[in-house]
Write a protein that holds these residues in place. Structure first.
Motif, PDB file in Angstrom:
ATOM      1  N   LEU A  22       1.010  -1.217   0.035  1.00  0.00           N
ATOM      2  CA  LEU A  22       0.124   0.024  -0.144  1.00  0.00           C
ATOM      3  C   LEU A  22       0.840   1.284   0.117  1.00  0.00           C
ATOM      4  O   LEU A  22       0.629   2.234  -0.632  1.00  0.00           O
ATOM      5  CB  LEU A  22      -1.092   0.164   1.205  1.00  0.00           C
ATOM      6  CG  LEU A  22      -1.867   1.246   1.384  1.00  0.00           C
ATOM      7  CD1 LEU A  22      -2.973   1.173   0.022  1.00  0.00           C
ATOM      8  CD2 LEU A  22      -2.697   0.998   2.750  1.00  0.00           C
ATOM      9  N   VAL A  23       1.948   1.228   0.791  1.00  0.00           N
ATOM     10  CA  VAL A  23       2.958   2.351   0.876  1.00  0.00           C
ATOM     11  C   VAL A  23       3.743   2.648  -0.355  1.00  0.00           C
ATOM     12  O   VAL A  23       3.610   3.900  -0.897  1.00  0.00           O
ATOM     13  CB  VAL A  23       3.871   2.371   2.112  1.00  0.00           C
ATOM     14  CG1 VAL A  23       5.015   3.234   2.029  1.00  0.00           C
ATOM     15  CG2 VAL A  23       3.341   2.292   3.393  1.00  0.00           C
ATOM     16  N   ILE A  24       4.006   1.480  -0.906  1.00  0.00           N
ATOM     17  CA  ILE A  24       4.609   1.546  -2.175  1.00  0.00           C
ATOM     18  C   ILE A  24       3.693   2.273  -3.498  1.00  0.00           C
ATOM     19  O   ILE A  24       3.908   2.966  -4.044  1.00  0.00           O
ATOM     20  CB  ILE A  24       5.236   0.508  -2.780  1.00  0.00           C
ATOM     21  CG1 ILE A  24       6.407  -0.121  -1.854  1.00  0.00           C
ATOM     22  CG2 ILE A  24       5.896   0.466  -4.420  1.00  0.00           C
ATOM     23  CD1 ILE A  24       6.943  -1.455  -1.879  1.00  0.00           C
ATOM     24  N   TRP A  25       2.488   1.752  -3.339  1.00  0.00           N
ATOM     25  CA  TRP A  25       1.348   2.239  -4.572  1.00  0.00           C
ATOM     26  C   TRP A  25       1.299   3.601  -4.288  1.00  0.00           C
ATOM     27  O   TRP A  25       1.185   4.338  -5.417  1.00  0.00           O
ATOM     28  CB  TRP A  25       0.204   1.287  -4.241  1.00  0.00           C
ATOM     29  CG  TRP A  25      -0.950   1.540  -5.350  1.00  0.00           C
ATOM     30  CD1 TRP A  25      -2.012   2.260  -5.153  1.00  0.00           C
ATOM     31  CD2 TRP A  25      -0.724   1.260  -6.747  1.00  0.00           C
ATOM     32  NE1 TRP A  25      -2.461   2.222  -6.384  1.00  0.00           N
ATOM     33  CE2 TRP A  25      -1.812   1.684  -7.467  1.00  0.00           C
ATOM     34  CE3 TRP A  25       0.244   0.792  -7.646  1.00  0.00           C
ATOM     35  CZ2 TRP A  25      -2.040   1.708  -8.707  1.00  0.00           C
ATOM     36  CZ3 TRP A  25      -0.026   0.568  -8.704  1.00  0.00           C
ATOM     37  CH2 TRP A  25      -1.225   1.123  -9.477  1.00  0.00           C
ATOM     38  N   ILE A  26       0.880   4.094  -3.040  1.00  0.00           N
ATOM     39  CA  ILE A  26       0.466   5.557  -2.863  1.00  0.00           C
ATOM     40  C   ILE A  26       1.780   6.302  -3.273  1.00  0.00           C
ATOM     41  O   ILE A  26       1.438   7.478  -3.767  1.00  0.00           O
ATOM     42  CB  ILE A  26       0.095   5.698  -1.180  1.00  0.00           C
ATOM     43  CG1 ILE A  26      -1.085   4.978  -0.836  1.00  0.00           C
ATOM     44  CG2 ILE A  26       0.150   7.310  -0.938  1.00  0.00           C
ATOM     45  CD1 ILE A  26      -1.316   5.098   0.517  1.00  0.00           C
ATOM     46  N   GLY A  27       3.103   5.962  -2.978  1.00  0.00           N
ATOM     47  CA  GLY A  27       4.269   6.416  -3.332  1.00  0.00           C
ATOM     48  C   GLY A  27       4.127   6.795  -4.808  1.00  0.00           C
ATOM     49  O   GLY A  27       4.702   7.759  -5.355  1.00  0.00           O
ATOM     50  N   LEU A  28       3.970   5.716  -5.474  1.00  0.00           N
ATOM     51  CA  LEU A  28       3.991   5.565  -7.048  1.00  0.00           C
ATOM     52  C   LEU A  28       2.969   6.818  -7.643  1.00  0.00           C
ATOM     53  O   LEU A  28       3.231   7.416  -8.561  1.00  0.00           O
ATOM     54  CB  LEU A  28       3.881   4.182  -7.709  1.00  0.00           C
ATOM     55  CG  LEU A  28       4.767   3.367  -7.354  1.00  0.00           C
ATOM     56  CD1 LEU A  28       4.697   1.857  -7.881  1.00  0.00           C
ATOM     57  CD2 LEU A  28       6.221   3.707  -8.018  1.00  0.00           C
ATOM     58  N   GLN A  29       1.780   6.699  -6.829  1.00  0.00           N
ATOM     59  CA  GLN A  29       0.729   7.480  -7.511  1.00  0.00           C
ATOM     60  C   GLN A  29       1.084   9.136  -7.192  1.00  0.00           C
ATOM     61  O   GLN A  29       0.756  10.052  -8.174  1.00  0.00           O
ATOM     62  CB  GLN A  29      -0.605   7.504  -6.726  1.00  0.00           C
ATOM     63  CG  GLN A  29      -1.227   6.051  -6.919  1.00  0.00           C
ATOM     64  CD  GLN A  29      -2.410   5.823  -6.094  1.00  0.00           C
ATOM     65  OE1 GLN A  29      -2.808   6.255  -5.130  1.00  0.00           O
ATOM     66  NE2 GLN A  29      -3.392   5.062  -6.601  1.00  0.00           N
ATOM     67  N   VAL A  30       1.734   9.477  -6.085  1.00  0.00           N
ATOM     68  CA  VAL A  30       2.350  10.425  -5.873  1.00  0.00           C
ATOM     69  C   VAL A  30       3.374  11.120  -6.972  1.00  0.00           C
ATOM     70  O   VAL A  30       3.501  12.097  -7.496  1.00  0.00           O
ATOM     71  CB  VAL A  30       2.977  11.006  -4.135  1.00  0.00           C
ATOM     72  CG1 VAL A  30       3.590  12.252  -4.106  1.00  0.00           C
ATOM     73  CG2 VAL A  30       1.580  10.453  -3.402  1.00  0.00           C
ATOM     74  N   ALA A  31       4.300  10.042  -6.936  1.00  0.00           N
ATOM     75  CA  ALA A  31       5.433  10.389  -7.908  1.00  0.00           C
ATOM     76  C   ALA A  31       5.028  10.626  -9.321  1.00  0.00           C
ATOM     77  O   ALA A  31       5.552  11.660 -10.095  1.00  0.00           O
ATOM     78  CB  ALA A  31       6.426   9.439  -7.730  1.00  0.00           C
ATOM     79  N   PHE A  32       3.979   9.698  -9.819  1.00  0.00           N
ATOM     80  CA  PHE A  32       3.525   9.824 -11.213  1.00  0.00           C
ATOM     81  C   PHE A  32       2.268  10.731 -11.395  1.00  0.00           C
ATOM     82  O   PHE A  32       2.113  11.164 -12.625  1.00  0.00           O
ATOM     83  CB  PHE A  32       3.437   8.673 -11.892  1.00  0.00           C
ATOM     84  CG  PHE A  32       4.763   7.849 -12.059  1.00  0.00           C
ATOM     85  CD1 PHE A  32       5.520   8.292 -13.185  1.00  0.00           C
ATOM     86  CD2 PHE A  32       5.216   7.261 -11.179  1.00  0.00           C
ATOM     87  CE1 PHE A  32       6.857   7.549 -13.376  1.00  0.00           C
ATOM     88  CE2 PHE A  32       6.179   6.152 -11.245  1.00  0.00           C
ATOM     89  CZ  PHE A  32       7.279   6.592 -12.501  1.00  0.00           C
ATOM     90  N   GLY A  33       1.883  11.087 -10.601  1.00  0.00           N
ATOM     91  CA  GLY A  33       0.657  12.227 -10.366  1.00  0.00           C
ATOM     92  C   GLY A  33      -0.486  11.447 -11.132  1.00  0.00           C
ATOM     93  O   GLY A  33      -1.388  12.249 -12.007  1.00  0.00           O
ATOM     94  N   THR A  34      -0.919  10.327 -11.043  1.00  0.00           N
ATOM     95  CA  THR A  34      -2.063   9.590 -11.368  1.00  0.00           C
ATOM     96  C   THR A  34      -2.235   8.527 -10.603  1.00  0.00           C
ATOM     97  O   THR A  34      -1.681   7.927 -10.020  1.00  0.00           O
ATOM     98  CB  THR A  34      -1.789   9.140 -13.064  1.00  0.00           C
ATOM     99  OG1 THR A  34      -3.014   8.471 -13.432  1.00  0.00           O
ATOM    100  CG2 THR A  34      -0.694   8.193 -12.924  1.00  0.00           C
ATOM    101  N   GLN A  35      -3.812   8.126 -10.643  1.00  0.00           N
ATOM    102  CA  GLN A  35      -4.351   7.120  -9.716  1.00  0.00           C
ATOM    103  C   GLN A  35      -3.507   5.678 -10.061  1.00  0.00           C
ATOM    104  O   GLN A  35      -3.556   4.814  -9.245  1.00  0.00           O
ATOM    105  CB  GLN A  35      -5.907   6.754  -9.834  1.00  0.00           C
ATOM    106  CG  GLN A  35      -6.199   8.184  -9.292  1.00  0.00           C
ATOM    107  CD  GLN A  35      -7.947   7.998  -9.020  1.00  0.00           C
ATOM    108  OE1 GLN A  35      -8.330   6.993  -9.729  1.00  0.00           O
ATOM    109  NE2 GLN A  35      -8.626   8.746  -8.149  1.00  0.00           N
TER     110      GLN A  35
END
Length: 238
Positions: A22-35
């Motif tokens: 979950l933490v990795i997925w949220i981090g990727l969403q923030v980094a790439f700016g998309t859900q």
């Protein structure tokens, strides 16, 4: 028949893995700016640039206003928003508001309702990276294979926890004189040494007491002898 509960260690491992994902997925969403930063190509409309099962990494931080002709973008189909499309920008239809038209490289022409009109509302992001053929992994995660994988992972966790508990029990009931427990043997050796030291001390104390008693007896004998000698001298004088 007693019900077997899932070991606490297994539940703990599952929670740790879940929180980590979950933490990795949220981090990727923030980094790439998309859900959803990852998309798998499902059709051949962009061949030869994009192949089926290529994985696309989409950059959602790229503003729609900066999109130019030739860029490959990911967007929702404008007619009903029920499909995600990846096509190349073919032309700018309007600047206020910005509206574009796309086309698949392998398609002969743009498709109305699919390739245009595309506005900022349909825009998801610009393709930043392509991972060739990595999408084949998604085929392994379809039912029922994904359930089998989950069961195997949980099974491994259960076996791991059971083996750990078994080893702990064996260690707690192991023979203290076993050669595999050198610390225990050393402790026993120290105890024996202490006992021997105690015996030696008791022996020394007894020896000293005997010597003292012998000295006292000798002193008494000397006194008696002196008394007798004095009596004898007195008799001789008379």
């Amino acid at each position: 028949m007693a019900k077997k509960s899932i070991p606490k260690g297994v539940i703990k491992d599952i929670i740790i893995v879940g929180v980590g994902v979950l933490v990795i997925w949220i981090g990727l969403q923030v980094a790439f700016g998309t859900q959803n930063p990852f998309y798998v190509v499902a059709s051949g409309s962009m061949i030869p640039v994009l192949q089926v099962y290529d994985v696309l990494i989409v950059q959602g931080h790229e503003p729609f206003e900066d999109i130019e002709i030739g860029d490959i973008i990911v967007f929702n189909r404008p007619s009903d928003h029920n499909r995600v499309i990846v096509h190349r920008v073919a032309s700018i239809l309007d600047d206020d508001p910005k509206t574009i038209r796309t086309k698949g490289d392998a398609n002969p022409a743009s498709i109305p309702g699919t390739d245009f009109p595309i506005t900022e509302e349909e825009y998801i992001g610009k393709v930043a990276y392509v991972l060739p053929q990595v999408g084949y992994v998604t085929q392994l995660l379809k039912p029922p294979i994904n359930y089998v994988i989950i069961v195997i992972v949980i099974g491994i966790m259960v076996v791991k926890q059971m083996a750990k508990k078994k080893n702990e029990k064996e260690l707690s009931f192991s023979d203290p004189m076993n050669s595999e427990n050198p610390n225990t043997i050393e402790e026993l050796s120290d105890i024996n040494k202490i006992e021997k030291d105690s015996e030696y001390s008791q022996h020394v104390e007894k020896s000293e007491q005997v010597e003292k008693s012998q000295d006292i007896e000798k002193s008494l004998e000397d006194i008696e002898k002196s008394i007798e000698e004095s009596k004898t001298d007195d008799k001789d004088k008379k």
